[in-house]
Write a protein that holds these residues in place. Structure first.
Motif, mmCIF file in Angstrom:
data_model
loop_
_atom_site.group_PDB
_atom_site.id
_atom_site.type_symbol
_atom_site.label_atom_id
_atom_site.label_comp_id
_atom_site.label_asym_id
_atom_site.label_seq_id
_atom_site.Cartn_x
_atom_site.Cartn_y
_atom_site.Cartn_z
ATOM 1 N N GLU A 275 0.748 -1.209 -0.139
ATOM 2 C CA GLU A 275 -0.027 -0.007 0.026
ATOM 3 C C GLU A 275 0.887 1.263 0.004
ATOM 4 O O GLU A 275 0.429 2.285 -0.804
ATOM 5 N N VAL A 276 1.857 1.103 0.691
ATOM 6 C CA VAL A 276 2.692 2.371 0.777
ATOM 7 C C VAL A 276 3.666 2.631 -0.332
ATOM 8 O O VAL A 276 4.002 3.699 -0.865
ATOM 9 N N ALA A 277 4.412 1.273 -0.736
ATOM 10 C CA ALA A 277 5.344 1.348 -1.842
ATOM 11 C C ALA A 277 5.239 0.888 -3.140
ATOM 12 O O ALA A 277 6.067 0.847 -4.018
ATOM 13 N N GLY A 278 4.024 0.219 -3.110
ATOM 14 C CA GLY A 278 3.529 -0.359 -4.478
ATOM 15 C C GLY A 278 3.281 0.630 -5.692
ATOM 16 O O GLY A 278 2.971 1.798 -5.482
ATOM 17 N N GLY A 279 3.860 0.326 -6.724
ATOM 18 C CA GLY A 279 3.643 0.832 -7.870
ATOM 19 C C GLY A 279 2.685 0.419 -8.945
ATOM 20 O O GLY A 279 1.716 -0.628 -8.817
ATOM 21 N N THR A 280 2.809 0.728 -10.403
ATOM 22 C CA THR A 280 2.049 0.198 -11.529
ATOM 23 C C THR A 280 2.956 -0.954 -12.269
ATOM 24 O O THR A 280 4.316 -1.088 -12.275
ATOM 25 N N LEU A 281 1.928 -1.872 -12.759
ATOM 26 C CA LEU A 281 2.348 -2.805 -13.569
ATOM 27 C C LEU A 281 2.462 -2.567 -15.155
ATOM 28 O O LEU A 281 1.488 -1.620 -15.347
ATOM 29 N N THR A 282 3.230 -3.188 -15.983
ATOM 30 C CA THR A 282 3.191 -2.734 -17.273
ATOM 31 C C THR A 282 2.897 -4.103 -18.257
ATOM 32 O O THR A 282 3.443 -5.143 -17.549
#
Length: 832
Positions: free
Chosen positions: A35-42
Motif C-alpha cells: 500500500e505504501v510503496a507499491g507501483g504500477t504494472l506494465t
C-alpha cells in the motif's frame, strides 16, 4: 540439517499460536508495504542496449515533447455504413472528455486528421495547377521577349535608345521567375512524393465506417496507472454514441494479474485430488491453506517492489502460479509423512517432528533447487526475465518456509483429524519411541503391493525405447519454433484490445497494427525545401523495401538532424515478413549513408519486440548450459552417483524438448488451439523457452529427488539395486502422482485465464509436469535404473571422499535418541 528441521517442526507444534500469529503479522507487513510503496504494472517488455531501445532513447532525448506514451481508440459503426454527422460529433465529444482525463496531454480526432490530409492533397493539386499555369505564362512571356529581341536586332541602328537594356532587364526577371518556378516545382514534387508514399496511412477507412483516434499521454505508458486508464476509458464510455462501437488498443486496456475464476479451477482440482488421496476434508484443506498463506506473502511481497522497479503484469502472476503449485506439494509431502508415522504408531508430537526432519529436509532441498534455477535466470543479463525469476524464487522460498513452520503448527491443530475416521484408532497421542524404532515402524507399515514396481521395472527395455521415441516425436514441432511477444491478435476474442486490433486490420490492413518507427540521422540542410527534398528521398528509399506499403514523414528535431518516419509493413507485427522488414530497413542504412549521408534506425513496439525476442534467443544456450551443469552437480551431491545425474539430466532435456514441441504445435501451428479458447496461431512467447527450462528443471529435480531418494534409502537397507528401484517406486509413487496432478491442475487453471502471456506459460508448465513426472520420472528413470542395476550407484572413491553428506532422506535421525519429555533428539555418542 535433519535434526535442526525436526526441532523447528517440534517448536512450531508446541508454539502453534505463535507461529500462526507470526505469519499473519508478516502478511500484514507486506500488505502495508504494498500500500505504501507499491507501483504500477506494465504489459510491455524492453531490454536496455538493444538497437530498437537505443533509438527509442534517442527519440526521448531529441523529441522531449513527444516522449510520452500513446494509445488508440477505435470507433466503428455497428452497421458498417459511413459515419453520420451526429456520430462524428459524438466521437469529438468523447475525445474532448478523454483529453481532460489524468495524465492525458491531448487527443487526435481522426476526422480532423482526415480533413487536414485531404486539404493537403487539395493544396498540392491546386499548387500544381498554379505552377502549370505559371509555367505556361513564363513560356508565353519568353516567346514575346524572344520576338522583341528579334525585332530589335532587325531594326539595327534604328532601334530606340535603351531598348536593348530594357529587354535585358525583362530577360533577367523572366530568368528569375523561371528559377523560382523550378524550385517551387521541386518542392511541390517532393510534397507529392511524400503524400504518395504515405497514401496507405489513414485515420478514417476508405468506406468511412472505421476511425482511429490517438490518445497522447504526458508520460511514458509504463508510468500510467491502472486507475488512470480506467478513468480514461470511463470518460470516453460516458459519451454514449448511438450506433458506434468503441474499443481500446492494448496500451489503453486494463493490465490484469492472476487470481481470477480461471485460476480457481486449479485450486478446485487440487482440493479434489487431495481429498481422494487423503480421505479427510481436514487433511485435504491443510496443504491448500498452507499454500495460500505462502503465496499471499510471496505475491504481495513481489508487488511491494513494483514502485521501485518496473514490473510486468506477468511477474507477480508467475510468482502466484509457482507459489501455489509448490506450496501445496511441499505441505503435502510433510503431511503424507506425518500420516505414515501416525499409522505406524509413532506418537503425535514426535511424528510431526520426524515428518519435518525427514520429508521437510527433502522439501527444503527441493525448494533450494527450484530457487537456484529461478535466480539463475539473472545470468541471461535480461532484466525483466531475471526479475521474473527472482519473484518466482521469493514465492517458492515462502512456500518452503510455510511448509516447515506453518504446516507443523496446523498439523497440531488438526490433531487426529489428519487421518480418516477408520484409521484414527492407530494414533498414539502420548509417549515417545526411539528414532531407530520409529524408522523401523514406518518401514514395516508400508504395505507391499502384490506386484511391486510398475510396468517400467517389469519391461524396462520396451518402456525406455517407446518413451524416448514418443517424446522425440512430440518435440519435432520445436524445430520450427519462432519467438515473439504477444500482440492484440493473441488476446481473448471477447476483449476490447482484440476487437480493436481486428477492426484496424480489417479496415486499414494488418500492417497498420505493426507500425515501425524509423529514425534517420541526417546531415544539416540549408532550408525547409532542402529538408523536404531529403525526407522525400528517404521515404522513396524506404518504400523500395519489400513488404513496405507506406512511409510517412513524422517531423524533425529542433536542429533538423533527426527525422522520424512511420513505416507500415504489409503484414501484422508478429508476421515473419514484418520481422524481415525491420532487418531490411536496418540493412538499408549503409546504402543511404553512401548515397545521402543518412543512417537509419528502427524502433517502436514491433522493432522492440523483435529485438527482445532475438536477445532472449541468444541468451537461451547460455542459460541451458548453466542449468544442465547445475543439474549434474546437484544430483551427484544428492545421490552420490555419476550415472543417475546423467540420466536425470537427459530426462530433463527430453521433458523440455517435448514441452517446447507441444507448445509450438498448439500456439504456433494452431493444432487443437480451440481447447484453450485460442483463435489465432502466433509465435511462441519469446521468454517462454528460457522460463520453461528454469522452472521445469526445478520441478523435475523435485520429482527426481522424491522418487530416487526413496530408491537410495531402500538400497542402503541392503536391498539389491533392482529391488530397491521397485521398493522406492512403491513408496513414493502415490504422493508423486498426487503432487503431479495438483501441479498440472494449478497450471492448467492459469492456462485458461485468457491472458495472452499467462496462457502459454500455464500450458507449458502443465505439459512439462505431465511429461516429466509421469513419463520421465515414473517410467524412463526406473527403467534405466533397473537396466543398470548396481552400476547406477557407481561413484569414484576420490569423489565419494570429498562429497559432503547432505542426508536428504533424514537418515541421521535414526542414529539419534529421543528425549522422553519433548520428543526432541540428541546425537548418540559415536554416531557418525
Amino acid at each position: 540439517m535433519a535434526t535442526l528441521l525436526q526441532r523447528l517442526g517440534l517448536f512450531s507444534s508446541r508454539r502453534r499460536w505463535f507461529v500462526v500469529i507470526a505469519w499473519i503479522v508478516i502478511l500484514g507487513g507486506v500488505a502495508t508495504a504494498y500500500e505504501v510503496a507499491g507501483g504500477t504494472l506494465t504489459s510491455t517488455f524492453s531490454i536496455p542496449g538493444t538497437p530498437a531501445q537505443k533509438v527509442n532513447d534517442q527519440l526521448a532525448k531529441e523529441f522531449t515533447s513527444a516522449s510520452g506514451g500513446s494509445g488508440q481508440i477505435v470507433f466503428s459503426t455497428k452497421d458498417g455504413t459511413a459515419f453520420t454527422a451526429t456520430e462524428k460529433a459524438g466521437v469529438a465529444a468523447a475525445l474532448t472528455r478523454a483529453s481532460k482525463a489524468p495524465a492525458v496531454s491531448g487527443t487526435v480526432n481522426p476526422f480532423t486528421s482526415a480533413v487536414q490530409r485531404d486539404a493537403a492533397a487539395t493544396k498540392l493539386s491546386d499548387g500544381q495547377k498554379q505552377l502549370t499555369a505559371a509555367k505556361a505564362q513564363i513560356t508565353a512571356n519568353q516567346a514575346k521577349l524572344d520576338a522583341a529581341k528579334a525585332q530589335l536586332q532587325a531594326a539595327g541602328s534604328a532601334a530606340p535608345a535603351g531598348a536593348s537594356a530594357q529587354l535585358a532587364t525583362q530577360q533577367a526577371a523572366l530568368d528569375k521567375a523561371s528559377a523560382t518556378l523550378v524550385s517551387s516545382q521541386q518542392q511541390l514534387t517532393d510534397g507529392q512524393r511524400l503524400l504518395k508514399d504515405a497514401a496507405a496511412i489513414r485515420t478514417v477507412s476508405t468506406d468511412e465506417s472505421t476511425a482511429v483516434a490517438t490518445v497522447e499521454f504526458s508520460k511514458a505508458i509504463t508510468d500510467i496507472t491502472p486507475d488512470q486508464l480506467t478513468t480514461l476509458r470511463g470518460d470516453v464510455d460516458k459519451q454514449s454514441i448511438a450506433g458506434v462501437n468503441v474499443n481500446y488498443s492494448t496500451a489503453l486496456a486494463a493490465v490484469s494479474i492472476g487470481g481470477g475464476a480461471s485460476e480457481g479451477i486449479g485450486i478446485v482440482i487440487a482440493a479434489i485430488v487431495l481429498f481422494i488421496m487423503l480421505g479427510s476434508l481436514v487433511a485435504a484443506g491443510l496443504p491448500l491453506l498452507s499454500a495460500i498463506v505462502g503465496v499471499a506473502v510471496g505475491a504481495v511481497g513481489v508487488l511491494s517492489f513494483s514502485g521501485v522497479v518496473s514490473e510486468s503484469s506477468t511477474t507477480p502472476t508467475l510468482g502466484l502460479m509457482l507459489g501455489l503449485a509448490v506450496g501445496i506439494d511441499y505441505s503435502l509431502f510433510i503431511l503424507n509423512r506425518h500420516r505414515r508415522n501416525l499409522r505406524a504408531g509413532i506418537p503425535m508430537r514426535q511424528s510431526i517432528g520426524l515428518a519435518t526432519g525427514t520429508s521437510g529436509n527433502a522439501v527444503m532441498f527441493a525448494g533450494i533447487t527450484v530457487i537456484i534455477a529461478l535466480v539463475a535466470l539473472n545470468v541471461t543479463g535480461i532484466g525483466f526475465l531475471g526479475l521474473m525469476g527472482s519473484a518466482g524464487a521469493l514465492c517458492v522460498a515462502m512456500a518452503v518456509l510455510v511448509a516447515l513452520t506453518f504446516t507443523p503448527a496446523m498439523l497440531t491443530f488438526a490433531n487426529t483429524k489428519v487421518l480418516p475416521k477408520k484409521q484414527r484408532h492407530l494414533i498414539r497421542t502420548e509417549g515417545v519411541v526411539s528414532p531407530a524404532e520409529a524408522a523401523e515402524k514406518v518401514e514395516h507399515a508400508v504395505a507391499t503391493p502384490k506386484k511391486s514396481g510398475n510396468v517400467a521395472t517389469r519391461h524396462p527395455v520396451v518402456i525406455l525405447i517407446a518413451g524416448v521415441i514418443a517424446l522425440l516425436i512430440i518435440a519435432i514441432p520445436a524445430t520450427a519454433m519462432r519467438l515473439g511477444l504477444p500482440d492484440g491478435s493473441s488476446e481473448p476474442a471477447s476483449s476490447t484490445q482484440y476487437k480493436a486490433y481486428t477492426q484496424i486490420g480489417k479496415a486499414f490492413g494488418e500492417g497498420t497494427n505493426g507500425a515501425i518507427i524509423v529514425v534517420a540521422n541526417a546531415p544539416k540542410t540549408a532550408n525547409a525545401a532542402a529538408l523536404t527534398h531529403l525526407e522525400a528521398n528517404i521515404a522513396d528509399k524506404i518504400m523500395d523495401v519489400p513488404n513496405v506499403v507506406a512511409a510517412a514523414a513524422g517531423g524533425a528535431s529542433t536542429d533538423k538532424r533527426t527525422l522520424i518516419f512511420q513505416v507500415i509493413p504489409k503484414d501484422g507485427p508478429s508476421a515473419a515478413t514484418t520481422e524481415q522488414v525491420v532487418k531490411d530497413l536496418r540493412n538499408l542504412s549503409p546504402t543511404l549513408d553512401k548515397q545521402l549521408n543518412v543512417t537509419l534506425g528502427a524502433t517502436g513496439v514491433t522493432a522492440i519486440n523483435i529485438d527482445v525476442s532475438q536477445k532472449l534467443a541468444d541468451a537461451l544456450p547460455i542459460y541451458l548450459i548453466v542449468v544442465l551443469g547445475l543439474s549434474i552437480l546437484i544430483m551427484i551431491l544428492v545421490f552420490r552417483s555419476i550415472l543417475i545425474p546423467i540420466m536425470a539430466t537427459a530426462g530433463f532435456l527430453l521433458s523440455v524438448l517435448a514441452t517446447l514441441g507441444a507448445v509450438t504445435a498448439l500456439f504456433q501451428f494452431g493444432w487443437g488451439e480451440q481447447l484453450l479458447g485460442l483463435h489465432t496461431p502466433t509465435p511462441i512467447l519469446s521468454f517462454l523457452p528460457t522460463l520453461l527450462i528454469g522452472i521445469v528443471f526445478g520441478l523435475a529435480m523435485d520429482y527426481q529427488l522424491f522418487l530416487v531418494s526413496g530408491v537410495r534409502e531402500a538400497h542402503e537397507h541392503v536391498h539389491s539395486a533392482r529391488a530397491a528401484v521397485r521398493e522406492g517406486l512403491d513408496g513414493a509413487k502415490s504422493v508423486v502422482i498426487a503432487a503431479g496432478l495438483i501441479m498440472i491442475g494449478v497450471f492448467s487453471g492459469f492456462a485458461t485465464s485468457g491472458n495472452s502471456t499467462i496462457v502459454p506459460i500455464g500450458f507449458g508448465l502443465a505439459f512439462g509436469v505431465l511429461v516429466d513426472a509421469f513419463v520421465v520420472r515414473m517410467l524412463l528413470i526406473p527403467a534405466v535404473m533397473t537396466l543398470l542395476g548396481e552400476a547406477a550407484w557407481w561413484l569414484p572413491k576420490w569423489i565419494d571422499r570429498i562429497l559432503p553428506d547432505v542426508d536428504v532422506e533424514g537418515a541421521s535421525l535414526a542414529r539419534e535418541e529421543a528425549d522422553p519429555a519433548t520428543g526432541e533428539v540428541r546425537v548418540l555418542v559415536g554416531a557418525s
